[in-house]
Design a protein around this motif. Structure first.
Motif, PDB file in Angstrom:
ATOM      1  N   THR A 112      -2.734  15.638  11.380  1.00 35.22           N
ATOM      2  CA  THR A 112      -1.397  15.056  11.253  1.00 35.22           C
ATOM      3  C   THR A 112      -1.519  13.585  10.900  1.00 35.22           C
ATOM      4  OG1 THR A 112      -0.486  16.587  12.883  1.00 35.22           O
ATOM      5  CG2 THR A 112       0.777  14.584  12.439  1.00 35.22           C
ATOM      6  N   LEU A 113      -0.864  13.170   9.822  1.00 31.78           N
ATOM      7  CA  LEU A 113      -0.875  11.774   9.391  1.00 31.78           C
ATOM      8  C   LEU A 113       0.447  11.123   9.772  1.00 31.78           C
ATOM      9  CD1 LEU A 113      -2.010   9.334   7.884  1.00 31.78           C
ATOM     10  CD2 LEU A 113      -1.160  10.341   5.751  1.00 31.78           C
ATOM     11  N   ASP A 138     -10.983   4.864   3.376  1.00 32.24           N
ATOM     12  CA  ASP A 138     -11.808   4.771   2.173  1.00 32.24           C
ATOM     13  C   ASP A 138     -11.010   5.122   0.926  1.00 32.24           C
ATOM     14  OD1 ASP A 138     -14.001   4.003   3.624  1.00 32.24           O
ATOM     15  OD2 ASP A 138     -14.932   5.985   3.682  1.00 32.24           O
ATOM     16  N   LEU A 139     -10.177   6.155   1.019  1.00 30.13           N
ATOM     17  CA  LEU A 139      -9.345   6.542  -0.128  1.00 30.13           C
ATOM     18  C   LEU A 139      -8.360   5.433  -0.486  1.00 30.13           C
ATOM     19  CD1 LEU A 139      -8.554  10.251   0.835  1.00 30.13           C
ATOM     20  CD2 LEU A 139      -9.919   9.494  -1.134  1.00 30.13           C
ATOM     21  N   LEU A 140      -7.731   4.839   0.526  1.00 26.82           N
ATOM     22  CA  LEU A 140      -6.762   3.775   0.273  1.00 26.82           C
ATOM     23  C   LEU A 140      -7.464   2.567  -0.373  1.00 26.82           C
ATOM     24  CD1 LEU A 140      -4.743   4.018   3.586  1.00 26.82           C
ATOM     25  CD2 LEU A 140      -3.855   4.492   1.308  1.00 26.82           C
ATOM     26  N   LYS A 141      -8.631   2.208   0.160  1.00 27.03           N
ATOM     27  CA  LYS A 141      -9.363   1.071  -0.394  1.00 27.03           C
ATOM     28  C   LYS A 141      -9.781   1.328  -1.846  1.00 27.03           C
ATOM     29  CE  LYS A 141     -11.350  -0.469   4.009  1.00 27.03           C
ATOM     30  NZ  LYS A 141     -12.621  -0.655   4.748  1.00 27.03           N
ATOM     31  N   PRO A 200       0.794  -1.222   0.000  1.00 24.59           N
ATOM     32  CA  PRO A 200       0.000   0.000   0.000  1.00 24.59           C
ATOM     33  C   PRO A 200       0.833   1.281   0.000  1.00 24.59           C
ATOM     34  CG  PRO A 200      -0.299  -1.214   2.053  1.00 24.59           C
ATOM     35  CD  PRO A 200       0.469  -2.092   1.145  1.00 24.59           C
ATOM     36  N   HIS A 201       2.060   1.214   0.523  1.00 24.95           N
ATOM     37  CA  HIS A 201       2.940   2.372   0.420  1.00 24.95           C
ATOM     38  C   HIS A 201       3.128   2.772  -1.040  1.00 24.95           C
ATOM     39  CE1 HIS A 201       4.468   2.281   4.642  1.00 24.95           C
ATOM     40  NE2 HIS A 201       4.814   3.514   4.358  1.00 24.95           N
ATOM     41  N   PRO A 203       0.219   6.846  -2.663  1.00 23.38           N
ATOM     42  CA  PRO A 203       0.430   7.997  -3.556  1.00 23.38           C
ATOM     43  C   PRO A 203      -0.869   8.617  -4.074  1.00 23.38           C
ATOM     44  CG  PRO A 203       1.984   6.252  -4.087  1.00 23.38           C
ATOM     45  CD  PRO A 203       1.009   5.668  -3.102  1.00 23.38           C
ATOM     46  N   GLY A 204      -1.865   7.799  -4.389  1.00 22.45           N
ATOM     47  CA  GLY A 204      -3.122   8.334  -4.890  1.00 22.45           C
ATOM     48  C   GLY A 204      -4.025   8.883  -3.806  1.00 22.45           C
ATOM     49  N   ALA A 205      -3.847   8.425  -2.571  1.00 22.41           N
ATOM     50  CA  ALA A 205      -4.738   8.838  -1.480  1.00 22.41           C
ATOM     51  C   ALA A 205      -4.263  10.099  -0.770  1.00 22.41           C
ATOM     52  CB  ALA A 205      -4.875   7.701  -0.464  1.00 22.41           C
ATOM     53  N   LEU A 206      -2.967  10.382  -0.799  1.00 18.68           N
ATOM     54  CA  LEU A 206      -2.428  11.489  -0.014  1.00 18.68           C
ATOM     55  C   LEU A 206      -3.032  12.838  -0.393  1.00 18.68           C
ATOM     56  CD1 LEU A 206       1.389  10.843   0.548  1.00 18.68           C
ATOM     57  CD2 LEU A 206      -0.357  11.236   2.272  1.00 18.68           C
ATOM     58  N   GLY A 207      -3.065  13.136  -1.681  1.00 16.47           N
ATOM     59  CA  GLY A 207      -3.572  14.432  -2.126  1.00 16.47           C
ATOM     60  C   GLY A 207      -5.002  14.694  -1.678  1.00 16.47           C
TER      61      GLY A 207
END
Length: 294
Positions: free
Chosen positions: A121-122, A288-291, A101-102, A107-111
């Motif tokens: 804070t993440l 949810d973004l990561l999934k 997942p890293h 990369p797609g979820a961070l923004g």
């Protein structure tokens, strides 16, 4: 028993000393000492003993600390959840992620996450489930997303399988074995394993055994993606990684896939969290973004 006593005990454990805890909490050391003595008197057991390393928990202290830490983390989450539910954007999300997942999801979820919760804070912890489990259980880690462990999740955790995965063989650009097209042709190479958190050597041995090959020559064990990347880029070591590595732009200039014909299965990708501890809105949004990128 008072909440400030739990707070003080947890701070001393996490900071390793009265001085460090007092500085962190911005209180006097004498006040911390009185707080802990009152707690010990109420519980009927000493919580700490002093040694060269500072304040060390006694056996009974270790038992109590697990509960105290869990309670303080739940209170923190409750405070953040109420603030975020009312439109606030402060707080902390702690996510445990394995290598896949890293590279393939974060990369797609961070923004989008930063856009929705700019003040949160993440904290991202790289690791596999066995190393992440204690944090999940005591509430210091919100969720784990990554490779499944061979062992069943601990009681009280919810596990959701997202998808099955496969692996690829990876080496440096211009590797002398880059033209190989079977695992047998790579059987005499030197190998690296991507983590010490699971018995990675046994996992690689099992892959070779499945194709009736001898044991691989494991010459390096790396417990972080960065260590593995450096080792691969500057040696003739090979490794097996989740197939998502092939799509990660930051490694494409240094590493290449050796496309063997064998199908190399990988542990499924799972999502785990505590069953009795709802995620905060920010943690829910990140998960949810990561999934979505699964």
């Amino acid at each position: 028993m008072k909440l400030n006593q739990l707070r003080d005990l947890v701070a001393i454990v996490e900071r390793g000393s009265l001085r460090g805890a007092a500085r962190h909490l911005d209180v006097a050391q004498s006040g911390l000492t009185r707080s802990i003595r009152n707690l010990e008197r109420e519980l009927g057991h000493p919580m700490f003993e002093r040694d060269a390393r500072g304040m060390v928990l006694t056996p009974m202290g270790r038992v109590f600390y697990q509960r105290a830490s869990s309670a303080m983390n739940e209170l923190r989450r409750a405070d953040e959840e109420m603030a975020q539910a009312q439109g606030g954007a402060l707080g902390t999300v702690v996510a445990g992620l394995s290598i896949m997942p890293h590279l393939g999801m974060l990369p797609g979820a961070l923004g989008p996450f930063r856009q929705r919760f700019p003040g949160v804070t993440l904290k991202v912890i790289e690791g596999l489930y066995p190393a992440i489990e204690p944090g999940l259980r005591n509430g210091t880690i919100d969720f784990y997303l990554g490779a499944a462990s061979q062992a069943a999740p601990a009681p009280g955790l919810i596990a959701e399988t997202l998808f099955e995965n496969t692996r690829i063989v990876v080496g440096r650009k211009g590797h002398p074995l880059a033209a190989a097209r079977s695992l047998k042709e790579l059987s005499t190479a030197d190998w690296a394993t991507p983590s010490l958190d699971v018995i990675a050597a046994e996992d690689l041995n099992e892959v070779f055994s499945r194709f009736k090959l001898g044991q691989p020559q494991i010459r390096l064990q790396a417990n972080s993606a960065m260590s593995l990347l450096v080792a691969l880029a500057h040696s003739d070591l090979l490794t097996m990684l989740p197939r998502q590595w092939a799509e990660f732009a930051l490694t494409q200039h240094a590493l290449q896939v050796i496309p063997v014909r064998e199908r190399l299965t990988a542990p499924p990708i799972v999502f785990l969290r505590r069953a009795d501890l709802p995620l905060t809105p920010a943690a829910e949004h990140l998960s949810d973004l990561l999934k979505r990128y699964a």
